[in-house]
Each structure stands twice: as C-alpha cells, then as structure tokens.
Design an enzyme around this catalytic site. Structure first.
Site, mmCIF file in Angstrom:
data_model
loop_
_atom_site.group_PDB
_atom_site.id
_atom_site.type_symbol
_atom_site.label_atom_id
_atom_site.label_comp_id
_atom_site.label_asym_id
_atom_site.label_seq_id
_atom_site.Cartn_x
_atom_site.Cartn_y
_atom_site.Cartn_z
ATOM 1 N N SER A 179 -0.457 -6.299 1.670
ATOM 2 C CA SER A 179 0.984 -6.549 2.687
ATOM 3 C C SER A 179 1.641 -5.525 3.446
ATOM 4 C CB SER A 179 1.934 -7.262 1.515
ATOM 5 O OG SER A 179 3.068 -7.406 1.879
ATOM 6 N N GLN B 196 3.409 -13.000 0.472
ATOM 7 C CA GLN B 196 4.348 -12.182 -0.589
ATOM 8 C C GLN B 196 5.588 -12.649 -0.623
ATOM 9 O OE1 GLN B 196 5.456 -7.941 -0.214
ATOM 10 N NE2 GLN B 196 3.610 -7.570 -1.704
ATOM 11 N N GLU C 271 6.224 -0.959 -6.992
ATOM 12 C CA GLU C 271 6.808 -0.364 -5.996
ATOM 13 C C GLU C 271 8.311 -0.084 -6.027
ATOM 14 O OE1 GLU C 271 4.023 -1.250 -5.125
ATOM 15 O OE2 GLU C 271 3.357 0.117 -3.729
ATOM 16 N N TYR D 152 10.557 -2.344 -6.685
ATOM 17 C CA TYR D 152 11.451 -3.720 -6.213
ATOM 18 C C TYR D 152 12.083 -4.331 -7.661
ATOM 19 C CZ TYR D 152 9.929 -2.938 -1.609
ATOM 20 O OH TYR D 152 9.760 -2.558 -0.365
ATOM 21 N N ARG E 263 1.333 -8.206 -8.221
ATOM 22 C CA ARG E 263 1.171 -6.899 -7.924
ATOM 23 C C ARG E 263 1.808 -6.112 -8.912
ATOM 24 N NH1 ARG E 263 1.504 -4.396 -2.543
ATOM 25 N NH2 ARG E 263 1.549 -2.357 -2.622
ATOM 26 N N HIS F 10 9.089 3.162 -4.421
ATOM 27 C CA HIS F 10 9.452 4.049 -3.163
ATOM 28 C C HIS F 10 10.332 5.117 -3.214
ATOM 29 C CE1 HIS F 10 7.519 1.091 -0.495
ATOM 30 N NE2 HIS F 10 8.440 0.334 -1.157
ATOM 31 N N ARG G 244 -2.876 -0.342 6.163
ATOM 32 C CA ARG G 244 -2.639 0.191 7.639
ATOM 33 C C ARG G 244 -3.990 0.071 8.320
ATOM 34 N NH1 ARG G 244 -0.305 5.867 5.355
ATOM 35 N NH2 ARG G 244 -1.941 5.165 3.979
ATOM 36 N N GLN H 86 3.032 7.076 11.322
ATOM 37 C CA GLN H 86 4.009 7.576 12.631
ATOM 38 C C GLN H 86 4.468 6.542 13.258
ATOM 39 O OE1 GLN H 86 1.893 11.642 13.724
ATOM 40 N NE2 GLN H 86 3.353 11.164 15.173
ATOM 41 N N CYS I 133 0.641 0.818 15.737
ATOM 42 C CA CYS I 133 -0.163 1.645 15.072
ATOM 43 C C CYS I 133 -0.303 2.755 16.303
ATOM 44 C CB CYS I 133 -1.702 1.081 14.703
ATOM 45 S SG CYS I 133 -2.917 2.247 14.157
ATOM 46 N N VAL J 97 -12.248 19.856 38.123
ATOM 47 C CA VAL J 97 -12.218 19.233 39.231
ATOM 48 C C VAL J 97 -11.438 19.730 40.489
ATOM 49 C CG1 VAL J 97 -10.669 17.152 38.472
ATOM 50 C CG2 VAL J 97 -12.693 16.655 40.208
ATOM 51 N N LYS K 95 18.962 22.147 9.028
ATOM 52 C CA LYS K 95 17.805 21.668 8.067
ATOM 53 C C LYS K 95 16.338 22.115 8.764
ATOM 54 C CE LYS K 95 15.997 17.850 5.490
ATOM 55 N NZ LYS K 95 16.212 16.515 5.332
ATOM 56 N N ALA L 137 0.743 12.078 19.741
ATOM 57 C CA ALA L 137 -0.664 11.260 20.222
ATOM 58 C C ALA L 137 0.103 9.991 20.173
ATOM 59 C CB ALA L 137 -1.599 11.410 18.939
#
Ligand code: NAP
Ligand code: SF4
Length: 674
Positions: A29, A105, A169, A171, A219, A257, A316, A344, A358, A453, A569, A660
């Site tokens: 998920s 889910q 996680e 929840y 889960r 989390h 991912r 990212q 992605c 070149v 920071k 990137a």
C-alpha cells in the site's frame, strides 16, 4: 507448471483456497495523493492497471478511511457509502481486465490524523501531529468497528478482491494494541487480551459480512520500534487470534511512524527486517508477507527460498518500475529501474501534501499526463552530458524514434550521481546508472565517451540538448590553493584521500554525504551493525523490539568538523523523511558542528576561522570543499550565439536545484515533447 529457472519461489503461485495468486509478489500500500485529486480515481485506475499488467500477484491500494475521524488529513479519501464505492469500480475493472487482483486498504489514522476530528483509544497526542485526539467512548469504539465492516462490504461491492486492514505503523488499531497509547480501563484497555479485542472484532465482523471468498489481509505490527510496544509473545498471541478471526494472510508491519529508527531509507540494509517475519511465521499457519527494503527479484527470491515468508511486499519499487515482475519473469533484471529508497519524490511529496511520484521514474502517478507518442519524423539530436538529465532525455527521445548522439567528457556515464553511489548506504544509486546505460544501449544510442564536442560538430544536428551539469563552486579563502584542500568530487571518487582530522566547508546535502563517507567504517555484518547502531533487539523479547540500553554510537577513527557560515539548524535542507536519519548518523559519528563561521585563511597549520570575536585554528590534515555548485553553461552560450536549436536541462540550467529528481524529470519531459 514448470518452475522458473532464476526465481522458482517468486513465481510459485500461492493457493488461497478460494482463489490463487499467480506469484509471490504483493504491491504494498502507498498513498499517492491522487486519492484526493479531482478526477484522481481515473488516474489511479491507470496507475494500478499498469502495475497489474506488469505482472504483480496482488495489489493493495493506498489507505482509505472508514469514516471522517479516520482521515489522514482533512477531506482525504474515505469509503462510507455507495456513492464512494461506485467511484472505485473504474479501478477494479481496469485491474481485473489487465489480469490483476486488488485489495483495498482500510486505514483509520487515529491520533496520527492531521485534522481536528481525530480520535484514539486515549486522549494522548502523538509526537507527529499537532492535534490532540478525543478518546473514543464505548459506543464510539463499537461504531468504529461497524464503520470498518461497512467499508469492507462497500469495497466488495466495488469489485475489490479483498481488503487489507491496517493494523500497524502506529495507526488507530495499533494504538489500541500498545500500552504506550492505550490507557483505557474499560473492556478495550488494560490487559493485553482487552487491548487486542478491537482488531479481533474488526476481522471477525468483516469475515462475517463479506463471506468466505474475500481476501482479508491483516497488517500486523511485528516490531513496533517504540518504547512500551508489543513483545514477541504478544505479537504471536495476536497473530493466532487474527488467524482464528478469519484473516486470509498476515502482512508484516515494521515500526510506528513516530519511531526514531530508520526502516525504509537507503541506508537500511536490504531485507533488514525479514528476520522479524521469519520469527513470527514459525508460530502461525496462514501465509505471511514480509517487507521493507526488498527492491529487486534476487533479494525477494532469497527471502522466499530461505522460508522467511510466503510472499514479499514491495511498494516503492512499483513506482520506480511498473513492469518489475514481468521483467524478472523474462529474466531481464538489468532492465529493471531499481527503487533507490531515497524517498525524495514519493514519501517526501506525500508529507508535503503533494502528489507522489518517483525520482527515477517521473511518469509514476502521471501515467495519463506524461505519455509518449512515436514521432512521424525522426530528428538527429545531440545531447551534451551523460548525467541523469542527459540520460533520461536520451532514453525518452530514442524510444519515440529520434536518433540520439550522447556526448560525455568522462569515460563513464552518470555524472554527479556516480559520486552518490560511492556514499556508504547509497550503493543502490549505482543500479540506476546501470539501468540507464543498459536501456540506452538497447534503444540504440550513439555514445561518444571522453568527448569534448565542438560547436562546429554540433551544427550538423537538428536539435541540441545541453545537459552538461555542474562544477563545484570555487570558494574564495586566502590559501585555498594549499595542498590540504580537496574538492568533494576528488575525495568521493577516490582521486585523493583524507587524513585523520578533517574539516568540511559547507553543510548541505553533499556536506552530510561527505561527513558520512569520512566516518563510515566497513562492517563484515552490516545487518548486525545496523541493529546495534539503532538499538534493535534481535531476540524480539523487549517491548517494541527496542533494546532497553538504547542505541550505540559509531566507532570512528577520524575527527571531523562540519562548518557553515549561516546560523540555524544543521541539515535543514535535507529530505523531509530522511533528514533526521542523516542528522542522527552525524551525531552518532561525533562530527563536530560549528556555525556562524567566517573563514579567515588556510595554511600549513590548518583552517583559520572566526566565530564572533573569537579566532581559532582548526589544526586539520585536510579541508573538503562542499560549498555547492555552479552551472556549466559555456557550450549553451556558444549554441545561442551560433543560433542553433538548443535546449538546456538539469544542473546546467539551474545549479541551485542540482538534484537528480529535477534532472530526471526535466530530461523526461523534454524527451517526451521534442
Ligand atoms: P547546498 O545544499 O547548496 O549546500 C552548500 C553549502 O555550502 C551550504 O551549507 C553553504 O553554507 C555553503 N556555501 C555556499 N557557498 C559558500 C561559499 N562561497 N563559501 C563557503 N561556503 C559556502 O549544496 P550541496 O551540499 O552541494 O547540495 C546540492 C544539492 O544536492 C542539494 O540541493 C540537494 O538537493 C542535493 N543533495 C541532497 C542530499 C540529501 O538530501 N541527502 C545529498 C546530496 C546532495 P553557508 O552558506 O552557511 O556557509
Ligand atoms: Fe524509490 Fe526514491 Fe522513487 Fe521513492 S522516489 S520510489 S524511494 S526511487
């Protein structure tokens, strides 16, 4: 059926009795952000359709709330009535047509919700949301269970093959289970037996309401990674009860989390948590899914072949490459665009309420927007620079039918990304370069390595794309030419070595990378080292799986200083979901952080600095310059002067955005439109 030659366990079907999964890969998920967008469900349908066509055994959608209080954020996705369910039909129809199976889910965020309606077992605020929850009344608990059941039934009517009940996680369900968050003294709190009643009732009632032929994945948080979390014994008891209540499969949840132990970032070793599933699997009889940092078919096959789990979950990796499973089936591993676990463009976006995508595949979640059209008339295109921008452009342009000559001044491809692959814990970055290299070759690129070149040569081409990247910024400090000074590319590439006492000028992303590069000591057992460093209890006996005596610092054999002129920071420019890990790593390695500095001079004694009125010499062996970059634009300027048809992308266009993510996105967008 004959076994697959390379991945026999991965491609072994999984028989669930009333239905069969064609292989052992679950697409885990992920919240994409499309859930809340206008026309988002249509886009989501195409997103899941592509993954189903790509061969995955079973898909689980992003979390859908059973009621308003379960929202992750205001007005986030929810399924509470027939109108909501009807809208989801487009998803299930497309997935089924593509030969896939999909579960929805159900996620109630509890005290993690980012809105004022949040509820929880007890009124205790979470450290990651500003909203203090209201404690659910007894009636509230019963209503919430009924809402879970209602959503499951609605999802069945929408054509889903099953549901995943999000019990991990941190929840709501997890909040009921853990003492940490459940301080109730009624039948839903107190003893462990009482605290697990909530998930058991949910599973039992959903099974009753949906009948025997509906997949129920539960889960289960097998290692909470927080103080006062569940012990192994408790996890096993809960697993057995969930089995009895009618679950079809148990999926592994790793860490809440709010836990301050990394679980999915690049620096987490591959398959670093599969041992947790293995430990629990011995005690249960229904199939178990394992997860976290499994991003390629080899790792998945190894986990399955050693009996650690019955299925592997990858989430991912399906953003990075929707065709991952089919490519593995066709034994084309080198054509898989590997997820580098950078977070990212996926999690960092979701946490900023932006649509996920992605870094290595900007088409993810933009399937209906970033589309490729074959060209009628092929152009001759010259691309200058084979970093991520140049390579991603070239690949898209080639696939559409253009002819591409790619010029690179160095002897290898990859540009700045090559350096990232040499940073400890970022080794996967090398796989992305290998992927682009392989795909460019497959699609017929004409490669010119070690090539400078000239403008004259470029005049032959229809279009020119400047992707010449960046050069490190020259800093002006008296004595900068001293032998002690090393540029970051020279250090990371191995051209020059640093001594035992080192100062780093600059504390951006590269400064942090260099600090980790300088302080990392190679280990013979990286998984064990990782557990020790973060205080994970490999016996699973301690509550939450965290060692009571805490995490360890690193053994380091260098004294390192990281410096910046500004105040504020350290590491504030780092990624939203990974910055804290880099900051912790630097702390564990005893790197000295000094801010508000003026650099006075460099000489054989060291680096002379001033902070306020105080002058001081850091007697270091080397000074590494990590002071940002400047764009390489000279060839672009020449092309403009010569009135050539020229484009500029990536770091060459905007050095301050050297990253990137924007390089690959710009390359892809231009490649799709040129
Ligand atoms: P950066 O983030 O812009 O940081 C440059 C550092 O150099 C700053 O700390 C700045 O601090 C200092 N600096 C700037 N000009 C200077 C000068 N003239 N003299 C002395 N110091 C100077 O650049 P970077 O570290 O090269 O990173 C570039 C990009 O790479 C980032 O935007 C990021 O996207 C990406 N990246 C990210 C990660 C990550 O998130 N883990 C890792 C690597 C790269 P003061 O001005 O305060 O002195
Ligand atoms: Fe993986 Fe990074 Fe892509 Fe997220 S953005 S899917 S972590 S490669």
């Amino acid at each position: 059926m004959e076994k697959h030659a390379l991945y026999p366990n991965l491609f072994e079907p999984l028989d669930l009795g009333f239905t069969q999964l064609k292989n052992r890969v679950l697409m885990g998920s992920m919240h994409t952000g499309l859930e809340e967008e206008k026309e988002g469900l249509k886009k989501m349908a195409v997103f899941y359709e592509e993954r189903a066509r790509g061969g995955v055994g079973l898909i689980v959608t992003g979390g859908i709330a059973p009621n308003r209080s379960g929202w992750v954020a205001p007005f986030s996705s929810r399924m509470s009535n027939k109108r909501h369910a009807k809208k989801h039909k487009i998803i299930t129809e497309k997935v089924h047509k593509a030969g896939g199976k999909i579960c929805m889910q159900i996620l109630h965020s509890g005290r993690y919700g980012y809105h004022p309606l949040v509820v929880a077992p007890s009124a205790i605020k979470s450290p990651i949301s500003p909203f203090k929850p209201r404690a659910l009344s007894q009636r509230g608990v019963m209503n919430t269970i009924a809402d879970f059941v209602n959503t499951a039934k609605l999802s069945q009517s929408a054509g889903y093959d099953g549901v995943e009940i999000m019990g991990s996680e941190g929840y709501l369900i997890n909040q009921f289970i853990a003492q940490h968050t459940n301080k109730r003294n009624d039948q839903w709190g107190g003893s462990f037996e009482n605290r697990i009643k909530f998930p058991i009732e949910i599973v039992k009632e959903i099974r009753k309401a949906t009948g025997p032929n509906f997949i129920i994945i539960y889960r289960l948080s097998m290692i909470d990674l927080i103080e006062n979390g569940s012990t192994k014994e408790e996890v096993v008891i809960l697993g057995k009860e969930i089995e009895k209540a009618g679950a079809t499969i148990i999926n592994t949840g790793i860490g809440w989390h709010e836990a301050r132990i990394p679980t999915i970032a690049t620096m987490v070793p591959k398959a670093a948590f599969t041992w947790v599933t293995e430990t629990i699997k011995k005690e249960l009889s229904i199939p178990l899914i394992t997860t976290n940092r499994i991003n390629d078919p080899e790792t998945a096959e190894k986990v399955l072949s050693t009996g650690q789990a019955d299925m592997v979950s990858m989430a991912r990796p399906f953003l990075a490459d929707p065709e991952l499973v089919n490519k593995a089936f066709e034994s084309k591993k080198d054509e898989i665009n590997i997820c580098i676990a950078c977070n990212q463009a996926c999690l960092d976006h979701v946490f900023k309420q932006k649509r996920a995508t992605c870094l290595v595949n900007p088409k993810a979640c933009y399937e209906t927007e970033l589309t490729a059209q074959t060209v009628n008339k092929s152009k001759r295109i010259a691309v200058i620079g084979a970093g991520m921008a140049g390579m991603s452009f070239s690949l898209e342009a080639l696939k559409r039918g253009h002819s591409v000559d790619l010029f690179e001044k160095e002897s290898t491809l990859g540009g700045q990304f090559k350096l990232a692959g040499r940073i400890p814990g970022k080794e996967d970055f090398k796989d992305s370069i290998k992927y682009f290299e392989r795909m460019l070759d497959k699609n017929g690129v004409t490669l010119h390595l070690n090539s400078n070149v000239s403008i004259e040569e470029l005049k032959e081409f229809d279009e020119i794309v400047i992707a010449s990247g960046v050069s490190p910024r020259n800093v002006i400090i008296p004595g900068i030419e001293n032998q002690k000074v090393i540029s970051y590319p020279d250090l990371i590439s191995g051209k020059r070595k640093a001594g035992n006492k080192v100062a780093i000028i600059g504390a951006g992303g590269i400064g942090y990378d260099v600090a980790e590069f300088l302080t990392h000591l190679k280990s013979n057992n990286e998984k064990q080292e990782f557990q020790a460093l973060w205080g994970i209890d490999a016996s699973l006996e301690s509550p939450g799986g965290v060692l009571p005596d805490g995490a360890k610092n690193m053994k380091v054999n260098r004294e390192v200083y990281m410096l910046k002129r500004s105040l504020g920071k350290f590491g504030s420019s780092l990624g939203k979901t990974t910055g804290w890990i880099h900051r912790q790593m630097i702390k564990k390695a005893h790197v000295n952080l000094i801010q508000g500095i003026e650099y006075e001079k460099i000489d054989d004694e060291g680096l002379h600095i001033r902070t306020g009125k105080k002058r001081h010499c850091l007697k270091v062996d080397n000074i590494i310059i990590c002071a940002g970059q400047v764009s390489n634009t000279s060839l672009y300027d020449e092309c403009i002067n010569a009135e050539l048809n020229v484009h500029i992308i990536g770091g060459a266009k905007k050095a301050s955005e050297l990253d990137a993510k924007s390089a690959i996105r710009e390359g892809t967008e231009l490649g799709l439109s040129i």
